[in-house]
Design a protein around this motif. Structure first.
Motif, PDB file in Angstrom:
ATOM      1  N   PHE A  66      -7.449 -14.391   1.786  1.00  0.00           N
ATOM      2  CA  PHE A  66      -6.365 -13.412   1.698  1.00  0.00           C
ATOM      3  C   PHE A  66      -5.419 -13.772   0.552  1.00  0.00           C
ATOM      4  N   ALA A  67      -5.086 -15.063   0.443  1.00  0.00           N
ATOM      5  CA  ALA A  67      -4.163 -15.503  -0.609  1.00  0.00           C
ATOM      6  C   ALA A  67      -4.770 -15.291  -1.994  1.00  0.00           C
ATOM      7  N   GLU A  68      -6.053 -15.609  -2.141  1.00  0.00           N
ATOM      8  CA  GLU A  68      -6.709 -15.419  -3.437  1.00  0.00           C
ATOM      9  C   GLU A  68      -6.733 -13.945  -3.829  1.00  0.00           C
ATOM     10  N   ILE A  69      -6.930 -13.086  -2.855  1.00  0.00           N
ATOM     11  CA  ILE A  69      -6.985 -11.649  -3.133  1.00  0.00           C
ATOM     12  C   ILE A  69      -5.611 -11.113  -3.517  1.00  0.00           C
ATOM     13  N   THR A 401     -11.407  -5.093  -3.172  1.00  0.00           N
ATOM     14  CA  THR A 401     -11.580  -3.872  -3.962  1.00  0.00           C
ATOM     15  C   THR A 401     -10.259  -3.121  -4.111  1.00  0.00           C
ATOM     16  N   LEU A 402      -9.540  -2.961  -3.010  1.00  0.00           N
ATOM     17  CA  LEU A 402      -8.283  -2.212  -3.052  1.00  0.00           C
ATOM     18  C   LEU A 402      -7.188  -2.973  -3.789  1.00  0.00           C
ATOM     19  N   ALA A 403      -7.161  -4.305  -3.619  1.00  0.00           N
ATOM     20  CA  ALA A 403      -6.109  -5.099  -4.250  1.00  0.00           C
ATOM     21  C   ALA A 403      -6.279  -5.195  -5.758  1.00  0.00           C
ATOM     22  N   GLU A 404      -7.503  -5.081  -6.255  1.00  0.00           N
ATOM     23  CA  GLU A 404      -7.750  -5.213  -7.693  1.00  0.00           C
ATOM     24  C   GLU A 404      -7.455  -3.940  -8.479  1.00  0.00           C
ATOM     25  N   ARG A 405      -7.154  -2.870  -7.786  1.00  0.00           N
ATOM     26  CA  ARG A 405      -6.831  -1.634  -8.487  1.00  0.00           C
ATOM     27  C   ARG A 405      -5.444  -1.730  -9.142  1.00  0.00           C
ATOM     28  N   PRO A 406      -5.253  -1.040 -10.239  1.00  0.00           N
ATOM     29  CA  PRO A 406      -3.947  -1.131 -10.916  1.00  0.00           C
ATOM     30  C   PRO A 406      -2.822  -0.443 -10.156  1.00  0.00           C
ATOM     31  N   GLN A 407      -3.144   0.543  -9.325  1.00  0.00           N
ATOM     32  CA  GLN A 407      -2.126   1.279  -8.586  1.00  0.00           C
ATOM     33  C   GLN A 407      -2.242   0.969  -7.095  1.00  0.00           C
ATOM     34  N   PRO A 408      -1.116   0.803  -6.394  1.00  0.00           N
ATOM     35  CA  PRO A 408      -1.166   0.563  -4.948  1.00  0.00           C
ATOM     36  C   PRO A 408      -1.622   1.812  -4.207  1.00  0.00           C
ATOM     37  N   PRO A 409      -2.113   1.655  -2.993  1.00  0.00           N
ATOM     38  CA  PRO A 409      -2.562   2.817  -2.212  1.00  0.00           C
ATOM     39  C   PRO A 409      -1.366   3.644  -1.736  1.00  0.00           C
ATOM     40  N   PRO A 410      -1.596   4.905  -1.390  1.00  0.00           N
ATOM     41  CA  PRO A 410      -0.489   5.746  -0.914  1.00  0.00           C
ATOM     42  C   PRO A 410       0.096   5.302   0.431  1.00  0.00           C
ATOM     43  N   ARG A 411      -0.687   4.600   1.225  1.00  0.00           N
ATOM     44  CA  ARG A 411      -0.196   4.028   2.475  1.00  0.00           C
ATOM     45  C   ARG A 411      -0.469   2.521   2.471  1.00  0.00           C
ATOM     46  N   THR A 412       0.325   1.772   3.201  1.00  0.00           N
ATOM     47  CA  THR A 412       0.138   0.330   3.296  1.00  0.00           C
ATOM     48  C   THR A 412      -1.118   0.021   4.122  1.00  0.00           C
TER      49      THR A 412
END
Length: 560
Positions: A66-69, A401-412
């Motif tokens: 989790f920390a690495e991600i 996959t989700l954390a490596e995207r440049p934009q955060p997701p619309p929901r947490t």
């Protein structure tokens, strides 16, 4: 992955942290999934049983990933990502259990523990002195227009409940036909009784179940008698082998026990699941109580007659036992151990960023066997490669996959690795009982449990009817993955998503199916379909994208 065995004298968790921190030279989903499942399913993790060093190593591994991600810690304490709770590791019947029935004429009948009755391990403890009521099967089922508690005041009473359900052999029964419905489990009935104000529950076996089990032993005995007769005919001088005659005696003894059964202390489970005392009393003892409590001309006055009338009319038949009480003491000794859910958060951005999607998987397994094992008597390490190292590997891939995207997701997105699933969904139950993010802000839960055996391109998705939008979102996400998906509407089941569904959170459970190695020592890494896990994770990423960007799904009950 290196360092699967640790030398003596070295702090295991510290060394594990060094080992698991090593990054692969070639970064790919297949390699990451392979390394994760190989490590979690290695012998050094001891089957990830509760209270073992192995499950602590697994928790440390997940926390480090989790920390690495780049996930944020979400646990409510300064312990990093770990949300600790107590879990029962051993349950034993305590000393000085007593139970005495008092009838309206002042007659007293003392029941003998382990002969006439037993406390159930999932229940509470303490002194009791309570009036008694018979509450049928202890079911309230609006969909079947059936309520054993209608017109019955159960508050402050010990309620006597039949196991199972009415009309058990009737395929047309509104309670799931001839199969048990969601209303049948011990804990479901106990929880409902407690909601009705009952102070204790007394379970007993319904006559239909006893009759069915006796018939099964009759069939075994008939088959054995044919074998005995054949051996006598083959060797008239020697007669039937002693082993066959001894086995017949054992069968007869088991058959006699089924006529008036006494359930094992842990028959309903080992972990405490209810605050009030739960007892199991032999049917013959309950019949004695009914006979003592009811007026001489009252009918029906036996469990068999009560069951027959309920089945014939399709209506409940509940009543207080006038002038009758039970008193005694329920003592259960429990040993506990600390367990931890591992929680991480990927913050969203936008107008719905305060709403949460939970992506979960359990990381515990059954250790060296025993409770939960399908290999009775085995003390071998149950590595749990599919159940559920595969689910944790898929969860980590979705997080990455989700954390490596440049934009955060619309929901947490909350990523939750649950402990205690194999002991009765304890980790997820603890999460929903004291959620780090309020459940009213939790819009959906995705659960990975046993996603490592993709065969014939088929994935099972449970809970598809828990939100009306799910069917369409599954289809949209699958256009990029191409799996053959079997959609199962029911949102309940024996995995962590059920804890959320009971709180009216829409859920999906991704599952590649049971197999012969389930809960056995043979559920090992070489049998996993690594590419299949990667594809299941890819589908889940698409599902998270659909849920995060769309209108909030509303929970809906499944129409049975």
């Amino acid at each position: 992955m290196k360092c699967f065995r640790y030398p003596a004298g070295v702090a295991a968790v510290a060394l594990a942290a060094v080992c698991i921190a090593q990054r692969p030279s070639v970064d790919s989903p297949q390699l990451r999934v392979s390394q994760t499942t190989r490590f979690l399913a290695s012998d050094d993790l001891e089957g990830r049983g509760v209270g073992t060093r192995g499950i602590e190593l697994a928790a440390q591994f997940i926390a480090q990933r989790f920390a690495e991600i780049g996930l944020e810690d979400l646990a409510p304490s300064p312990g990093g990502p770990f949300d600790y709770f107590e879990i029962v590791t051993d349950t034993r019947l305590g000393e000085a259990n007593t139970l005495v029935f008092s009838g309206p004429q002042g007659d007293r009948q003392a029941a003998r523990v382990d002969a006439d009755y037993r406390p159930l391990a999932i229940g509470g403890t303490g002194e009791i002195d309570l009036p008694i009521a018979f509450a049928g099967y202890g079911i309230t089922a609006q969909e079947a227009d059936y309520d054993d508690y209608a017109g019955l005041n159960a508050a402050g009473k010990a309620v006597v409940l039949l196991r199972h359900e009415p009309r058990q052999d009737d395929p047309q029964s509104p309670l799931n036909g001839a199969d048990d419905s969601v209303h049948a489990p011990f804990l479901k009935k106990a929880a409902l009784a407690q909601q009705q104000g009952a102070a204790a529950v007394i379970f007993t076996t319904d006559p239909h179940e006893a009759k069915k089990r006796v018939e099964q032993w009759d069939q075994r005995i008939a088959k054995l008698d044919a074998e005995i007769e054949a051996s006598r005919s083959a060797d008239a001088a020697r007669g039937a082998p002693t082993r066959l005659l001894r086995r017949r005696q054992q069968y007869e003894s088991r058959r006699a026990e089924e006529l008036d059964p006494l359930l094992d202390f842990t028959r309903a489970g080992e972990a405490a699941g209810c605050d009030i005392p739960l007892l199991y009393v032999r049917p013959s003892v309950i019949d004695q109580w009914l006979d003592a409590a009811l007026p001489p001309n009252a009918q029906p006055r036996t469990l068999r007659a009560l069951e027959a009338l309920i089945d014939a009319t399709g209506r409940p038949l509940s009543f207080e036992l006038p002038g009758s009480r039970i008193a005694g003491r329920v003592a259960i000794d429990r040993e506990t151990s600390r367990a931890a859910n591992v929680l991480g958060r990927l913050r969203g951005a936008g107008p719905h960023a305060d709403e949460v999607i939970v992506v979960g998987a359990h990381y515990d397994h059954v250790g060296l066997g025993g409770q939960g094992s399908k290999a009775p008597g085995s003390r071998a390490i149950h590595n749990g490669a599919d159940d559920n190292a595969s689910g944790i590997a898929a969860l980590l891939e979705v997080a990455r996959t989700l954390a490596e995207r440049p934009q955060p997701p619309p929901r947490t997105i909350v990523f939750a690795a649950f402990a205690g699933e194999e002991r009765g969904l304890l980790g997820s139950a603890d999460y929903v009982a004291d959620p780090p993010v309020p459940l009213e802000r939790t819009v959906a839960m995705l659960n990975f449990d046993m996603v490592g055996r993709l065969r014939d391109n088929k994935l099972i998705v449970n809970g598809t009817a828990s939100a009306r939008q799910f069917d369409g979102w599954i289809d949209a996400a699958n256009t990029r993955v191409g799996l053959d998906i079997a959609k199962i509407p029911d949102a309940l089941g024996p995995s962590d998503h059920a804890s959320f569904a009971r709180q009216r959170v829409p859920v999906l459970h991704l599952f590649t199916g049971f197999h012969d190695e389930y809960h056995r020592p043979d559920d090992d890494f070489p049998l996993l379909n690594i590419e299949g896990i990667v594809r299941v994770a890819a589908l889940a990423v698409g599902l998270v994208d659909e849920i995060a960007a769309a209108e909030r799904p509303e929970f809906q009950e499944v129409d049975k």
